[in-house]
Design a protein around this motif. Structure first.
Motif, mmCIF file in Angstrom:
data_model
loop_
_atom_site.group_PDB
_atom_site.id
_atom_site.type_symbol
_atom_site.label_atom_id
_atom_site.label_comp_id
_atom_site.label_asym_id
_atom_site.label_seq_id
_atom_site.Cartn_x
_atom_site.Cartn_y
_atom_site.Cartn_z
ATOM 1 N N UNK A 229 27.937 21.320 17.910
ATOM 2 C CA UNK A 229 26.485 21.116 18.084
ATOM 3 C C UNK A 229 25.810 22.095 18.749
ATOM 4 N N UNK A 230 26.066 22.386 19.925
ATOM 5 C CA UNK A 230 25.245 23.366 20.827
ATOM 6 C C UNK A 230 25.387 24.897 19.976
ATOM 7 N N UNK A 231 26.525 25.227 19.388
ATOM 8 C CA UNK A 231 26.478 26.264 18.461
ATOM 9 C C UNK A 231 25.222 26.298 17.387
ATOM 10 N N UNK A 232 25.339 25.190 16.721
ATOM 11 C CA UNK A 232 24.165 24.995 15.705
ATOM 12 C C UNK A 232 22.841 25.048 16.342
ATOM 13 N N UNK A 233 22.728 24.338 17.577
ATOM 14 C CA UNK A 233 21.261 24.469 18.118
ATOM 15 C C UNK A 233 20.901 25.519 18.654
ATOM 16 N N UNK A 234 21.931 26.731 19.048
ATOM 17 C CA UNK A 234 21.465 28.126 19.344
ATOM 18 C C UNK A 234 21.148 28.713 18.349
ATOM 19 N N UNK A 245 17.306 17.259 16.040
ATOM 20 C CA UNK A 245 17.592 15.845 16.543
ATOM 21 C C UNK A 245 19.165 15.868 16.426
ATOM 22 N N UNK A 246 19.988 15.068 17.035
ATOM 23 C CA UNK A 246 21.148 15.094 17.375
ATOM 24 C C UNK A 246 21.931 13.607 17.179
ATOM 25 N N UNK A 247 22.709 12.998 16.569
ATOM 26 C CA UNK A 247 23.379 12.076 16.731
ATOM 27 C C UNK A 247 24.672 12.338 17.291
ATOM 28 N N UNK A 248 24.793 12.022 18.663
ATOM 29 C CA UNK A 248 25.915 12.808 19.255
ATOM 30 C C UNK A 248 27.216 11.688 19.278
ATOM 31 N N UNK A 249 27.792 11.436 18.458
ATOM 32 C CA UNK A 249 28.950 10.713 18.321
ATOM 33 C C UNK A 249 30.020 11.790 17.767
ATOM 34 N N UNK A 250 31.147 11.585 18.575
ATOM 35 C CA UNK A 250 32.617 12.186 18.442
ATOM 36 C C UNK A 250 33.524 11.663 17.345
ATOM 37 N N UNK A 251 33.621 12.538 16.152
ATOM 38 C CA UNK A 251 34.548 11.741 15.053
ATOM 39 C C UNK A 251 35.942 11.827 15.697
ATOM 40 N N UNK A 252 36.358 12.540 16.449
ATOM 41 C CA UNK A 252 37.946 12.426 16.926
ATOM 42 C C UNK A 252 38.193 11.240 17.873
ATOM 43 N N UNK A 253 37.129 11.049 18.600
ATOM 44 C CA UNK A 253 37.282 10.124 19.655
ATOM 45 C C UNK A 253 37.030 8.443 19.011
ATOM 46 N N UNK A 254 36.115 8.094 18.087
ATOM 47 C CA UNK A 254 35.737 7.350 17.824
ATOM 48 C C UNK A 254 36.549 6.716 16.242
ATOM 49 N N UNK A 255 37.917 6.395 16.473
ATOM 50 C CA UNK A 255 38.657 6.059 15.652
ATOM 51 C C UNK A 255 38.099 4.987 14.612
ATOM 52 N N UNK A 256 37.478 4.017 15.126
ATOM 53 C CA UNK A 256 36.923 2.616 14.563
ATOM 54 C C UNK A 256 36.040 3.163 13.466
ATOM 55 N N UNK A 257 35.281 3.990 13.803
ATOM 56 C CA UNK A 257 34.105 4.315 12.993
ATOM 57 C C UNK A 257 34.104 5.486 12.021
ATOM 58 N N UNK A 258 34.959 6.552 12.331
ATOM 59 C CA UNK A 258 34.736 7.859 11.760
ATOM 60 C C UNK A 258 36.326 8.246 11.429
ATOM 61 N N UNK A 259 36.445 9.062 10.357
ATOM 62 C CA UNK A 259 37.464 9.902 9.922
ATOM 63 C C UNK A 259 37.421 10.941 10.816
ATOM 64 N N UNK A 260 38.791 11.640 10.985
ATOM 65 C CA UNK A 260 38.954 12.963 11.824
ATOM 66 C C UNK A 260 39.871 13.605 11.236
ATOM 67 N N UNK A 261 39.768 14.841 10.882
ATOM 68 C CA UNK A 261 40.832 15.695 10.202
ATOM 69 C C UNK A 261 41.487 16.130 11.399
ATOM 70 N N UNK A 262 41.234 16.452 12.296
ATOM 71 C CA UNK A 262 41.918 17.128 13.762
ATOM 72 C C UNK A 262 42.797 15.942 14.136
ATOM 73 N N UNK A 263 42.266 14.713 14.137
ATOM 74 C CA UNK A 263 43.034 13.519 14.821
ATOM 75 C C UNK A 263 44.218 13.133 13.754
#
Length: 277
Positions: A229-234, A245-263
């Motif tokens: 997100x910081x890279x994109x903002x820069x 604007x930024x919806x600052x949710x981590x897809x890796x950390x929040x398994x209940x809500x998000x898919x994560x390829x890295x996880x």
């Protein structure tokens, strides 16, 4: 568009958002991003265990899921869009190609960013750790959607998209969706160098890992934590786009809500959608 469950006010308040609505200061643009939760099914308990890596609301047709179920999921998204709106899907290849469309194509377009000035076309980008980026003109006359993986970002997908838009840069509003967070996205030194070779400003978007913090200095060819997100903002700020604007949710950390390829490696995809009304 929201499914909300609130416990007794003396207890912790729990809110489950099935679709996150993007709040624009633009009256004629609609946008939202999905989670892995189905927007039309019952709320899950906090300790729910998924029976499938694709539960509940995968929209990716290329990840090994049952195509009939995926197509049902995709079709259900039309209920949240204006009537007679079609969703334009992409075949995302982690490149920097941008397409501008005036009509809907049933066949997914090979690109990682898409622009339109037409109504009744919803632009879609799928993610499962990468950063979804939605753009709109302040008057709502033009919209864009970008697949912001690190490779497209390093290849200047944002710049290419903005350059293809008719709207003046200072009149563009950007929204950054959920992605893998800055404490979870470990990358090699080559990723850090790919950005720092463009500008020293990107140095602030990388930090050493916890393991490296115990060393006298970062090891050669070591690993770093990257902040997408910081890279994109820069990059957006460098283009003169400061309404971000930024919806600052981590897809890796929040398994209940998000898919994560890295996880999970084998997993579904969320989608971020934007359209003119």
């Amino acid at each position: 568009m929201f499914c909300v469950r609130i416990q007794n006010l003396t207890q912790q308040t729990i809110i489950y958002n099935r679709l996150y609505n993007v709040e624009w200061p633009v009256h004629n643009v609609l946008a939202f991003t999905t989670t892995r939760l189905h927007p039309q099914k019952e709320t899950l308990s906090p300790n729910h265990s998924y029976s499938s890596v694709y539960d509940q609301f995968n929209v990716g047709t290329h990840v090994g899921d049952n195509l009939e179920r995926v197509n049902r999921n995709r079709h259900s998204l039309l209920a949240y869009l204006p009537k007679k709106t079609n969703i334009q899907w992409l075949e995302q290849v982690h490149g920097n190609k941008v397409v501008t469309i005036e009509s809907h194509s049933i066949t997914p377009l090979v690109a990682d960013a898409i622009i339109t000035r037409q109504k009744n076309i919803a632009l879609a980008v799928m993610t499962a750790d990468c950063l979804p980026i939605l753009l709109t003109a302040v008057d709502g006359s033009e919209i864009a959607a970008i697949h912001g993986g690190w490779k497209p970002l390093a290849k200047n997908i944002i710049t290419n998209t903005v350059n293809d838009m008719q709207t003046a840069n200072e009149n563009i509003i950007a929204w950054l969706g959920p992605c893998i967070g800055e404490y979870a996205f470990e990358v090699g030194e080559e990723v850090k160098c790919a950005f720092e070779s463009q500008s020293e400003k990107f140095t602030s978007a990388f930090s050493v890992t916890r393991e490296q913090l115990t060393l006298p200095k970062p090891a050669d060819n070591g690993k770093y934590l990257a902040n997408l997100a910081m890279i994109a903002k820069i990059q957006l700020n460098a283009l003169g786009i400061h309404q971000v604007k930024h919806l600052n949710h981590c897809t890796y950390a929040d398994e209940q809500q998000y898919f994560s390829y890295r996880r999970d490696t084998i997993t579904g995809r969320m989608v971020s959608i934007i359209c003119r009304q």
